[in-house]
Scaffold this motif. Structure first.
Motif, PDB file in Angstrom:
ATOM      1  N   THR A 133       5.851  17.939  72.678  1.00  0.00           N
ATOM      2  CA  THR A 133       7.075  18.395  73.335  1.00  0.00           C
ATOM      3  C   THR A 133       7.809  16.551  73.333  1.00  0.00           C
ATOM      4  OG1 THR A 133       6.936  20.899  74.001  1.00  0.00           O
ATOM      5  CG2 THR A 133       8.614  19.114  75.521  1.00  0.00           C
ATOM      6  N   LEU A 150       9.947  23.031  69.292  1.00  0.00           N
ATOM      7  CA  LEU A 150      10.649  22.356  69.181  1.00  0.00           C
ATOM      8  C   LEU A 150      11.791  21.603  68.074  1.00  0.00           C
ATOM      9  CD1 LEU A 150       7.257  20.015  69.696  1.00  0.00           C
ATOM     10  CD2 LEU A 150       9.287  20.782  71.275  1.00  0.00           C
ATOM     11  N   LEU A 159      15.238  23.688  77.065  1.00  0.00           N
ATOM     12  CA  LEU A 159      14.790  23.355  76.117  1.00  0.00           C
ATOM     13  C   LEU A 159      13.163  24.779  75.381  1.00  0.00           C
ATOM     14  CD1 LEU A 159      13.213  21.187  74.484  1.00  0.00           C
ATOM     15  CD2 LEU A 159      12.063  20.755  76.383  1.00  0.00           C
ATOM     16  N   GLN A 165      10.506  15.644  71.259  1.00  0.00           N
ATOM     17  CA  GLN A 165      11.713  16.571  71.569  1.00  0.00           C
ATOM     18  C   GLN A 165      13.019  15.215  70.363  1.00  0.00           C
ATOM     19  OE1 GLN A 165      13.852  17.485  75.267  1.00  0.00           O
ATOM     20  NE2 GLN A 165      11.674  16.990  75.653  1.00  0.00           N
ATOM     21  N   ALA A 184      10.070  25.085  74.904  1.00  0.00           N
ATOM     22  CA  ALA A 184       9.254  24.877  75.219  1.00  0.00           C
ATOM     23  C   ALA A 184       8.927  24.872  76.837  1.00  0.00           C
ATOM     24  CB  ALA A 184       8.385  23.201  74.378  1.00  0.00           C
ATOM     25  N   TYR A 192       5.813  22.057  81.080  1.00  0.00           N
ATOM     26  CA  TYR A 192       5.337  22.546  79.486  1.00  0.00           C
ATOM     27  C   TYR A 192       3.912  23.956  79.852  1.00  0.00           C
ATOM     28  CZ  TYR A 192       8.447  19.054  78.558  1.00  0.00           C
ATOM     29  OH  TYR A 192       9.459  18.506  79.202  1.00  0.00           O
ATOM     30  N   ARG A 228       1.865  22.168  72.106  1.00  0.00           N
ATOM     31  CA  ARG A 228       3.099  22.518  72.279  1.00  0.00           C
ATOM     32  C   ARG A 228       3.222  21.763  73.056  1.00  0.00           C
ATOM     33  NH1 ARG A 228       5.517  27.313  73.769  1.00  0.00           N
ATOM     34  NH2 ARG A 228       4.235  26.853  75.844  1.00  0.00           N
TER      35      ARG A 228
END
Length: 409
Positions: free
Chosen positions: A283, A310, A82, A287, A84, A234, A279
Motif C-alpha cells: 500500500t 490494491l 481504500l 497505491q 487496505a 494498514y 499488504r
C-alpha cells in the motif's frame, strides 16, 4: 494516525523553516488534514447536526498565507475508501459514534466544555466539506490555487506529485508521508508560516546520535518495514513491539521475511500477520494515484500478484470522465454524485448509497393558436342532392349555350 511514535525519534533531523523559503514554487497540501484541524473550531455545531463555515475559513487563512508569500498552493483531498484501510476506518467510525453519544450525554448534563471535546472527536471530514473549500477558493483566487481529489489516500497522491517533481514540498500532519517516500515534508504548519521540515534523504545520512533511530545505510523498503511493524493505518502493531523494537529487528535482519520470522519466534503474533505487513508495504509503495502532469508518471507499477486490496476494477464506459470529475471535485468519489448540500453527509455503510432518481417535472407549454386553413373542396360523390341538381342544371344550360353559339348563322 500515521506511524506510531515515529516523529519523536527524528528530532535531530527536524528543522524549523518558514514557508517563504518556497516562494515562487508549488507546495502540495494534505487538505483533509487542514479540514480536520479546522473542524475543532466548530465541533459543537457540526457534531450536533448544525452548520458552520469556520473550518472553511480556517483553511482559507492558511491558503492566503501561502499566497502572501508567493507560494502556489496545491490542495489534495482524500478520495474513495481504500480497501487496505477498511479495518482502521471501521475502528474510527466506531470511535466517532461512541464520541457522539458521549457528547450528547454531556450536553444533556449541562457540561458544555466536555461535550465540545467529545464532539471534536465525533466529527468526520466529508466530501461536502472538500467541495465547499474548493468552491470558496475558486471564488476568492481563481486559478491561483490548484486542486486534486486523489483516487484513494491523499498521501499517495502527494507522494506522486513530489516524486515527479511537480511540487517542491508537501505540507501534512501525517508521518505516513515519509513511508510513502515524500522527499520533503512540512509538518505542524502554523499561522505564522513556520513548519517543521523533514528531508527524507537527511534521515538516511544522519550520523550517530543525531536521531534516536540510526538509519544510515537503510533503504526505503527497510524504512517501510519498520513503519509497518511499529503500527500504522494498514496494520496493527504486535503487543510489545514499538518503534524502537521494530528498528532493532530491521537493522539486524534487513530483509522483511527474515524480520518476520524472527518476530514470530519471539512474539505471539496472529496467523495472518505476515500477510498484513506485506499488504501494508504494498500500500505504501504501489497505491494508485492520478498522473496528470507533463513530468508525472505512475509511481510504481504494482506487482502482478499484488494484494487484492490494491487492485482497481477495470474502467467502465465513461470512467475516465467520471475520474476527471472526481479529481476536480464536482462529484463525490464514492457515489459519483455531487455532494448533497441540504443535510450533513450520511454515515458510511458497507453498501453504496442508493442513487436518487428525479421524477420528471411537468413542463408548461405555451398555447399557440393554429392558423385558419380553408377546408378542402367536397368531392361530388359526397355532395348533397341539392348541389348535385344545381350542378346538372348548370351543365344543361351551358350545353344549350354552346350549341346555340356553334350553330349556323
Amino acid at each position: 494516525m500515521g506511524v506510531r511514535n515515529l516523529l519523536p525519534t527524528l528530532g535531530g533531523s527536524t528543522q524549523t523553516v518558514h514557508v517563504s523559503r518556497y516562494a515562487n514554487q508549488v507546495v502540495a497540501i494534505d487538505a483533509n488534514g487542514w479540514l480536520h484541524r479546522g473542524v475543532h473550531a466548530c465541533a459543537t455545531e457540526l457534531g450536533s447536526g448544525g452548520t458552520s463555515d469556520k473550518h472553511i475559513k480556517f483553511c482559507m487563512r492558511l491558503v492566503a498565507l501561502l499566497l502572501h508569500h508567493k507560494v502556489k498552493p496545491f490542495l489534495v483531498f482524500d478520495g474513495g475508501a481504500l480497501p487496505a484501510k477498511a479495518a482502521e476506518e471501521a475502528s474510527r467510525r466506531d470511535k466517532r459514534e461512541h464520541a457522539k453519544a458521549m457528547a450528547n450525554q454531556k450536553k444533556r448534563e449541562g457540561l458544555h466544555e466536555d461535550a465540545r471535546d467529545w464532539y471534536a472527536k465525533a466529527v468526520d471530514v466529508t466530501p461536502l466539506m472538500a467541495k465547499e473549500l474548493i468552491d470558496a477558493c475558486v471564488a476568492q483566487w481563481g486559478d491561483s490555487v490548484d486542486f486534486l481529489v486523489a483516487p484513494y489516500e491523499a498521501d499517495a497522491q502527494l507522494a506522486q506529485l513530489a516524486l515527479a517533481g511537480d511540487v517542491a514540498a508537501v505540507v501534512s500532519e501525517d508521518s505516513d508521508n515519509l513511508a510513502y517516500g515524500v522527499p520533503r515534508v512540512l509538518l505542524k504548519f502554523q499561522d505564522d508560516g513556520n513548519a517543521e521540515q523533514i528531508v527524507l534523504a537527511d534521515l538516511f545520512a544522519a550520523g550517530p546520535g543525531v536521531n534516536k533511530l540510526d538509519l544510515r545505510g537503510w533503504t526505503q523498503d527497510m524504512f517501510v518495514t519498520m513503519c509497518a511493524l511499529a503500527g500504522c493505518d494498514y496494520v496493527e502493531a504486535v503487543k510489545g513491539v514499538g518503534i524502537k523494537t521494530a528498528h532493532h529487528l530491521v537493522a539486524r535482519y534487513k530483509d522483511r521475511k527474515k524480520v518476520l520470522r524472527a518476530l514470530r519466534a519471539a512474539y505471539d503474533i496472529p496467523d495472518d500477520y505476515e500477510a498484513r505487513v506485506d499488504r501494508a508495504a504494498l500500500t505504501f509503495g504501489h497505491q494508485m494515484p492520478f498522473s496528470g502532469g507533463k513530468r508525472s508518471a505512475p509511481r510504481s507499477d504494482a506487482p502482478a500478484r499484488s494484494a487484492p486490496a490494491l487492485r482497481a476494477p477495470p474502467l467502465a464506459p465513461g470512467a475516465r470522465r467520471c475520474a476527471a470529475a472526481h479529481a476536480l471535485g464536482p462529484t463525490g468519489p464514492a457515489t459519483t454524485l455531487a455532494p448533497a448540500r441540504h443535510s450533513p453527509a450520511p454515515p458510511r455503510t458497507v453498501a453504496p448509497p442508493p442513487r436518487v432518481v428525479e421524477q420528471p417535472r411537468a413542463v408548461e407549454v405555451p398555447v399557440v393558436a393554429a392558423p385558419v386553413v380553408p377546408p378542402p373542396p367536397v368531392p361530388a360523390s359526397t355532395a348533397t342532392p341539392q348541389l348535385a341538381s344545381l350542378w346538372l342544371l348548370f351543365a344543361f344550360a351551358a350545353g344549350l349555350l354552346f350549341a346555340y353559339l356553334s350553330g349556323p348563322k
